[in-house]
Design a protein around this motif. Structure first.
Motif, PDB file in Angstrom:
ATOM      1  N   SER A   1      52.271 -10.297 -21.176  1.00  0.00           N
ATOM      2  CA  SER A   1      51.779  -9.008 -21.655  1.00  0.00           C
ATOM      3  C   SER A   1      50.681  -8.457 -20.748  1.00  0.00           C
ATOM      4  O   SER A   1      50.688  -7.270 -20.374  1.00  0.00           O
ATOM      5  CB  SER A   1      51.246  -9.171 -23.084  1.00  0.00           C
ATOM      6  OG  SER A   1      50.605  -8.005 -23.521  1.00  0.00           O
ATOM      7  N   LEU A   2      49.731  -9.328 -20.365  1.00  0.00           N
ATOM      8  CA  LEU A   2      48.628  -8.894 -19.502  1.00  0.00           C
ATOM      9  C   LEU A   2      49.131  -8.531 -18.108  1.00  0.00           C
ATOM     10  O   LEU A   2      48.633  -7.596 -17.479  1.00  0.00           O
ATOM     11  CB  LEU A   2      47.565  -9.993 -19.420  1.00  0.00           C
ATOM     12  CG  LEU A   2      46.814 -10.304 -20.723  1.00  0.00           C
ATOM     13  CD1 LEU A   2      45.842 -11.447 -20.517  1.00  0.00           C
ATOM     14  CD2 LEU A   2      46.069  -9.068 -21.230  1.00  0.00           C
ATOM     15  N   LYS A   3      50.115  -9.277 -17.647  1.00  0.00           N
ATOM     16  CA  LYS A   3      50.683  -9.008 -16.323  1.00  0.00           C
ATOM     17  C   LYS A   3      51.297  -7.604 -16.277  1.00  0.00           C
ATOM     18  O   LYS A   3      51.144  -6.862 -15.312  1.00  0.00           O
ATOM     19  CB  LYS A   3      51.732 -10.078 -15.987  1.00  0.00           C
ATOM     20  CG  LYS A   3      52.211 -10.033 -14.540  1.00  0.00           C
ATOM     21  CD  LYS A   3      53.078 -11.233 -14.188  1.00  0.00           C
ATOM     22  CE  LYS A   3      54.440 -11.155 -14.812  1.00  0.00           C
ATOM     23  NZ  LYS A   3      55.382 -12.143 -14.245  1.00  0.00           N
ATOM     24  N   GLN A   4      51.984  -7.241 -17.358  1.00  0.00           N
ATOM     25  CA  GLN A   4      52.593  -5.905 -17.436  1.00  0.00           C
ATOM     26  C   GLN A   4      51.528  -4.812 -17.490  1.00  0.00           C
ATOM     27  O   GLN A   4      51.689  -3.734 -16.916  1.00  0.00           O
ATOM     28  CB  GLN A   4      53.490  -5.821 -18.671  1.00  0.00           C
ATOM     29  CG  GLN A   4      54.772  -6.632 -18.544  1.00  0.00           C
ATOM     30  CD  GLN A   4      55.545  -6.722 -19.844  1.00  0.00           C
ATOM     31  OE1 GLN A   4      55.280  -5.973 -20.777  1.00  0.00           O
ATOM     32  NE2 GLN A   4      56.495  -7.653 -19.909  1.00  0.00           N
ATOM     33  N   LYS A   5      50.409  -5.113 -18.178  1.00  0.00           N
ATOM     34  CA  LYS A   5      49.356  -4.114 -18.323  1.00  0.00           C
ATOM     35  C   LYS A   5      48.652  -3.801 -17.005  1.00  0.00           C
ATOM     36  O   LYS A   5      48.297  -2.660 -16.739  1.00  0.00           O
ATOM     37  CB  LYS A   5      48.335  -4.579 -19.368  1.00  0.00           C
ATOM     38  CG  LYS A   5      48.828  -4.403 -20.792  1.00  0.00           C
ATOM     39  CD  LYS A   5      47.783  -4.776 -21.805  1.00  0.00           C
ATOM     40  CE  LYS A   5      48.321  -4.547 -23.212  1.00  0.00           C
ATOM     41  NZ  LYS A   5      47.353  -4.927 -24.248  1.00  0.00           N
ATOM     42  N   ILE A   6      48.428  -4.843 -16.190  1.00  0.00           N
ATOM     43  CA  ILE A   6      47.712  -4.581 -14.929  1.00  0.00           C
ATOM     44  C   ILE A   6      48.658  -4.056 -13.849  1.00  0.00           C
ATOM     45  O   ILE A   6      48.211  -3.554 -12.824  1.00  0.00           O
ATOM     46  CB  ILE A   6      46.945  -5.827 -14.428  1.00  0.00           C
ATOM     47  CG1 ILE A   6      47.894  -7.005 -14.189  1.00  0.00           C
ATOM     48  CG2 ILE A   6      45.826  -6.203 -15.359  1.00  0.00           C
ATOM     49  CD1 ILE A   6      47.190  -8.203 -13.545  1.00  0.00           C
TER      50      ILE A   6
ATOM     51  N   VAL B   1      42.493  -9.393 -10.667  1.00  0.00           N
ATOM     52  CA  VAL B   1      42.587 -10.767 -11.195  1.00  0.00           C
ATOM     53  C   VAL B   1      41.967 -10.827 -12.595  1.00  0.00           C
ATOM     54  O   VAL B   1      40.846 -10.365 -12.812  1.00  0.00           O
ATOM     55  CB  VAL B   1      41.862 -11.768 -10.270  1.00  0.00           C
ATOM     56  CG1 VAL B   1      41.898 -13.167 -10.886  1.00  0.00           C
ATOM     57  CG2 VAL B   1      42.508 -11.779  -8.893  1.00  0.00           C
ATOM     58  N   ILE B   2      42.723 -11.349 -13.537  1.00  0.00           N
ATOM     59  CA  ILE B   2      42.199 -11.599 -14.898  1.00  0.00           C
ATOM     60  C   ILE B   2      42.162 -13.110 -15.096  1.00  0.00           C
ATOM     61  O   ILE B   2      43.192 -13.785 -14.984  1.00  0.00           O
ATOM     62  CB  ILE B   2      43.112 -10.989 -15.973  1.00  0.00           C
ATOM     63  CG1 ILE B   2      43.224  -9.479 -15.787  1.00  0.00           C
ATOM     64  CG2 ILE B   2      42.593 -11.321 -17.366  1.00  0.00           C
ATOM     65  CD1 ILE B   2      44.280  -8.856 -16.676  1.00  0.00           C
ATOM     66  N   ILE B   3      40.985 -13.632 -15.381  1.00  0.00           N
ATOM     67  CA  ILE B   3      40.843 -15.063 -15.683  1.00  0.00           C
ATOM     68  C   ILE B   3      40.134 -15.160 -17.031  1.00  0.00           C
ATOM     69  O   ILE B   3      39.006 -14.691 -17.181  1.00  0.00           O
ATOM     70  CB  ILE B   3      40.056 -15.798 -14.585  1.00  0.00           C
ATOM     71  CG1 ILE B   3      40.840 -15.731 -13.268  1.00  0.00           C
ATOM     72  CG2 ILE B   3      39.806 -17.247 -15.003  1.00  0.00           C
ATOM     73  CD1 ILE B   3      40.139 -16.355 -12.082  1.00  0.00           C
ATOM     74  N   GLN B   4      40.828 -15.728 -18.028  1.00  0.00           N
ATOM     75  CA  GLN B   4      40.268 -15.760 -19.376  1.00  0.00           C
ATOM     76  C   GLN B   4      40.507 -17.099 -20.065  1.00  0.00           C
ATOM     77  O   GLN B   4      41.534 -17.741 -19.875  1.00  0.00           O
ATOM     78  CB  GLN B   4      40.916 -14.667 -20.240  1.00  0.00           C
ATOM     79  CG  GLN B   4      40.274 -13.307 -20.116  1.00  0.00           C
ATOM     80  CD  GLN B   4      40.821 -12.355 -21.180  1.00  0.00           C
ATOM     81  OE1 GLN B   4      41.888 -12.579 -21.739  1.00  0.00           O
ATOM     82  NE2 GLN B   4      40.097 -11.304 -21.453  1.00  0.00           N
TER      83      GLN B   4
END
Length: 412
Positions: free
Chosen positions: A328-333, A309-312
């Motif tokens: 972009s972040l979804k593809q990275k994780i 989970v990324i929350i920013q």
């Protein structure tokens, strides 16, 4: 001219007198004032005698045949049967008459340029401006507006005599006068003729010659309703003032751009292109900064029930940019949940993205509806992607912090 007060009304009731500071309606046995009618505003002016003076704000027909002078008493008092001197504001009347005659020239010009289907559908004629509503099926092009404006000014420069004749309605129509069929005409009508260019039935006040109008300038052309257009325009001193203000504005733009007048638009296009390039660079830089921050925090990606989970909170990003970053972040994780928040002024933006393999365990649209109320808004979307807006930017940190516990409860 002198007139006699036959009735006084104050606050809707018949009274015998008005005194200093009072407002009311005065009815005279005769009057030089024009009462509001046919789209033309009523005259203003002064009523006075040796012991009394009042400003006439406007004049109108409360009932057919009765003319009310709406006044405010400046000094003394006025009683029923008193004699008063009635003086109209001649400057205001002249300006109004210029605008009224201009509506006739405009009507004829519209029919000449656009066709005989054009019919007057309403108007407002005051001392400072006028508007004219007419039937037409589409917006007027710049070329058509220029033709119409030029034709009206041509007729003004021709200094054509404006003739008024009293005739019967039947005879007026027979002579080719244009009538407004919504208007109620009596047995006798006034026919206003401007050379061989315009002939209309009209009870309003007009100039004696078109040259008195001086200048005619269209300021706008808009839609009023389906099949109905509206032109707003100025004449005389107001038209001159408008063109001078426009000239001043162009000169100021020219000086600001440090450009010859003919190249102003070229300079503006260059500036627009430059701004677009700066915005592209700025957007790219913001995305790089956001990605850099993510890379620094990558080791701190939290796990909730085995899900990354990324929350920013991201500062200075627009909603479209936030969406791009979330993708972009979804593809990275690879597999996980991304929750991003940003604020701009009094607005808050929230984005949630869920990788496809997790949509059976957590749905983005259901989650966003849980956190959106915290920032004073609502949202929605799909199981993989959802967004929300709000009006409480001060609550953004709280919404993002609560996202962890909400996700923990929602993940299956």
């Amino acid at each position: 001219p002198e007139a006699k007060v036959v009735a006084i009304v104050k606050n809707g009731k018949i009274v015998q007198e008005l005194e200093e500071g009072d407002s009311g309606e005065i009815f005279l046995n005769k009057t030089p004032f024009y009462a509001e009618s046919g789209g033309q505003v009523g005259d203003s002016g002064i009523l006075k005698n040796a012991h009394f003076s009042a400003l006439v704000d406007t004049v109108y027909f409360p009932i057919p045949g009765a003319i009310a002078h709406k006044i405010k008493v400046i000094s003394g008092k006025i009683r029923v049967n008193d004699a008063v001197e009635a003086s109209i504001d001649l400057l205001r009347r002249r300006a109004t008459s210029k605008n009224h005659t201009a509506t006739h020239l405009l009507h004829a010009s519209l029919r000449h340029v656009l066709g005989d289907h054009v019919k007057q559908a309403g108007s407002l004629v005051s001392s400072t401006r006028f508007r004219f509503d007419f039937t037409h099926f589409s917006p007027l092009s710049t070329s058509e507006l220029r033709q119409i404006e030029s034709l009206v000014n041509e007729k003004i420069q021709d200094n054509i005599k404006v003739e008024t004749t009293v005739t019967s309605l039947e005879e007026g129509i027979k002579n080719g006068a244009v009538a407004i069929f919504e208007e109620k005409y009596g047995e006798k009508v006034r026919m206003i003729t401007i050379g061989d260019f315009s002939k209309e039935l009209c009870g309003g006040i007009h100039v004696f010659n078109t040259g008195e109008i001086g200048l005619f300038k269209i300021t706008s052309e808009t839609s009023v309703a389906a099949g109905m257009r509206r032109i707003e325009a100025l004449t005389g001193e107001e038209a001159i003032k408008y063109t001078q203000e426009t000239e001043d504005l162009i000169t100021e733009v020219q000086q600001t751009l440090n450009s010859p007048r003919k190249e102003i638009l070229i300079q503006i296009e260059k500036l627009k292109d430059s701004l677009k390039e700066i915005e592209r660079e700025s957007k790219s830089l913001r995305q790089k900064i956001a990605n850099f921050k993510f890379q620094k925090q990558e080791k701190q990606v939290r796990k909730i029930k085995g899900i990354s989970v990324i929350i920013q909170k991201i500062e200075g990003m627009s909603n479209p940019e936030l969406r791009e970053l979330a993708d972009s972040l979804k593809q990275k994780i690879g597999s996980g949940i991304v929750v991003l928040g940003s604020s701009s002024g009094k607005r808050v933006f929230l984005i949630t993205a869920v990788t496809k393999d997790l949509t059976k365990r957590i749905k983005a649209d259901e989650f966003i509806k849980k956190i959106a109320p915290i920032v004073g808004g609502g949202g929605g979307g799909r199981s993989e992607f959802a967004q929300a807006g709000g009006t409480k930017p001060n609550n953004l940190n709280q919404a993002l912090e609560k996202s962890y516990s909400i996700l923990k409860n929602m993940v299956q």
